[in-house]
Design a protein around this motif. Sequence first.
Motif, PDB file in Angstrom:
ATOM      1  N   UNK A 187       0.831  -1.199   0.000  1.00  0.00           N
ATOM      2  CA  UNK A 187       0.000   0.000   0.000  1.00  0.00           C
ATOM      3  C   UNK A 187       0.864   1.248   0.000  1.00  0.00           C
ATOM      4  N   UNK A 188       0.584   2.180  -0.903  1.00  0.00           N
ATOM      5  CA  UNK A 188       1.316   3.443  -0.940  1.00  0.00           C
ATOM      6  C   UNK A 188       0.773   4.365   0.151  1.00  0.00           C
ATOM      7  N   UNK A 189       1.636   4.871   0.998  1.00  0.00           N
ATOM      8  CA  UNK A 189       1.207   5.751   2.078  1.00  0.00           C
ATOM      9  C   UNK A 189       1.709   7.160   1.804  1.00  0.00           C
ATOM     10  N   UNK A 216      -7.397   5.149   3.797  1.00  0.00           N
ATOM     11  CA  UNK A 216      -6.912   5.947   2.672  1.00  0.00           C
ATOM     12  C   UNK A 216      -5.390   5.997   2.607  1.00  0.00           C
ATOM     13  N   UNK A 217      -4.712   5.307   3.543  1.00  0.00           N
ATOM     14  CA  UNK A 217      -3.255   5.261   3.529  1.00  0.00           C
ATOM     15  C   UNK A 217      -2.600   6.560   3.940  1.00  0.00           C
ATOM     16  N   UNK A 218      -3.250   7.321   4.835  1.00  0.00           N
ATOM     17  CA  UNK A 218      -2.734   8.622   5.255  1.00  0.00           C
ATOM     18  C   UNK A 218      -1.920   8.501   6.545  1.00  0.00           C
ATOM     19  N   UNK A 219      -0.748   9.112   6.565  1.00  0.00           N
ATOM     20  CA  UNK A 219       0.114   9.093   7.752  1.00  0.00           C
ATOM     21  C   UNK A 219      -0.607   9.711   8.946  1.00  0.00           C
ATOM     22  N   UNK A 220      -1.517  10.642   8.680  1.00  0.00           N
ATOM     23  CA  UNK A 220      -2.220  11.332   9.758  1.00  0.00           C
ATOM     24  C   UNK A 220      -3.061  10.400  10.622  1.00  0.00           C
ATOM     25  N   UNK A 258       5.856   4.297  17.163  1.00  0.00           N
ATOM     26  CA  UNK A 258       6.712   3.478  16.296  1.00  0.00           C
ATOM     27  C   UNK A 258       6.154   3.464  14.872  1.00  0.00           C
ATOM     28  N   UNK A 259       4.846   3.225  14.772  1.00  0.00           N
ATOM     29  CA  UNK A 259       4.207   3.189  13.461  1.00  0.00           C
ATOM     30  C   UNK A 259       4.263   4.524  12.757  1.00  0.00           C
ATOM     31  N   UNK A 317       5.996   7.701   8.372  1.00  0.00           N
ATOM     32  CA  UNK A 317       6.553   9.010   8.013  1.00  0.00           C
ATOM     33  C   UNK A 317       7.754   8.829   7.092  1.00  0.00           C
ATOM     34  N   UNK A 318       8.671   7.934   7.486  1.00  0.00           N
ATOM     35  CA  UNK A 318       9.865   7.705   6.674  1.00  0.00           C
ATOM     36  C   UNK A 318       9.512   7.110   5.316  1.00  0.00           C
ATOM     37  N   UNK A 319       8.567   6.169   5.305  1.00  0.00           N
ATOM     38  CA  UNK A 319       8.170   5.539   4.046  1.00  0.00           C
ATOM     39  C   UNK A 319       7.497   6.529   3.103  1.00  0.00           C
ATOM     40  N   UNK A 320       6.729   7.455   3.686  1.00  0.00           N
ATOM     41  CA  UNK A 320       6.058   8.448   2.845  1.00  0.00           C
ATOM     42  C   UNK A 320       7.059   9.382   2.182  1.00  0.00           C
TER      43      UNK A 320
END
Length: 217
Positions: free
Chosen positions: A97-99, A154-158, A195-196, A201-204
């Motif tokens: 999944x793209x975040x 929706x794959x949102x970091x928020x 942690x998540x 955050x880094x992956x985005x």
Amino acid sequence: MNAFDWLNGEAFSVFHQHVIWSDMIGNTIGLAALALGWRRSILTWPAQLLSGLVLVAAYLSAHLSGGVGKQLLVIGVALWGWRQWRRGGRRAQDGSLAIRFATWRERVGLLAGTAVGTLAVGGLFALVPALSWNPWPDAYIFVGTLAAMVAQARGLVEFWFAWLLVDVVGVPLAFSSGLAFSGLVYVVYLALVLWGLRDWWLRSRASTRPVLEGAVA
């Protein structure tokens, strides 16, 4: 003894707080669901669904109608999120999944929806005391959970920030309601959320190009 009675029976005591089976089992599954969400695994959704089903019994035993409503909402949103991830959408190059971070429009929508929803649900709980003995915190958690799960779908970091805000109120409310294991689990949730959040955050920020096809990891 039927299944409901067993689920609401005492498992053990911690610091003079009685822990019931439904509270322990439901929240343990919920922890697994959060960990699976961090891993971006589609199994997070059936885990959230099962957790919600078990926790309905816990909140019924504590006479927290608002909590029951929250878990019914969790069940409904888990089914929707499961469908969203299965249908596909934005994918990273590895097929997962793209975040991403939400746009400002999405953030305003989430914040406004959460504020209006909390006022509406809190007002309802205040008008009908049978629904909740603690209307405003209950409403805040109820609506905040919905916002977090929608953002996750929706794959949102928020979505991690939303869980952090829910935890701030959820920990003291759980302990004051006699659901000791829920309170302890919320503390563990906090560590997993941090942690998540760091991982997403880094992956985005990674320079990956989304594709339309692929399976969720």
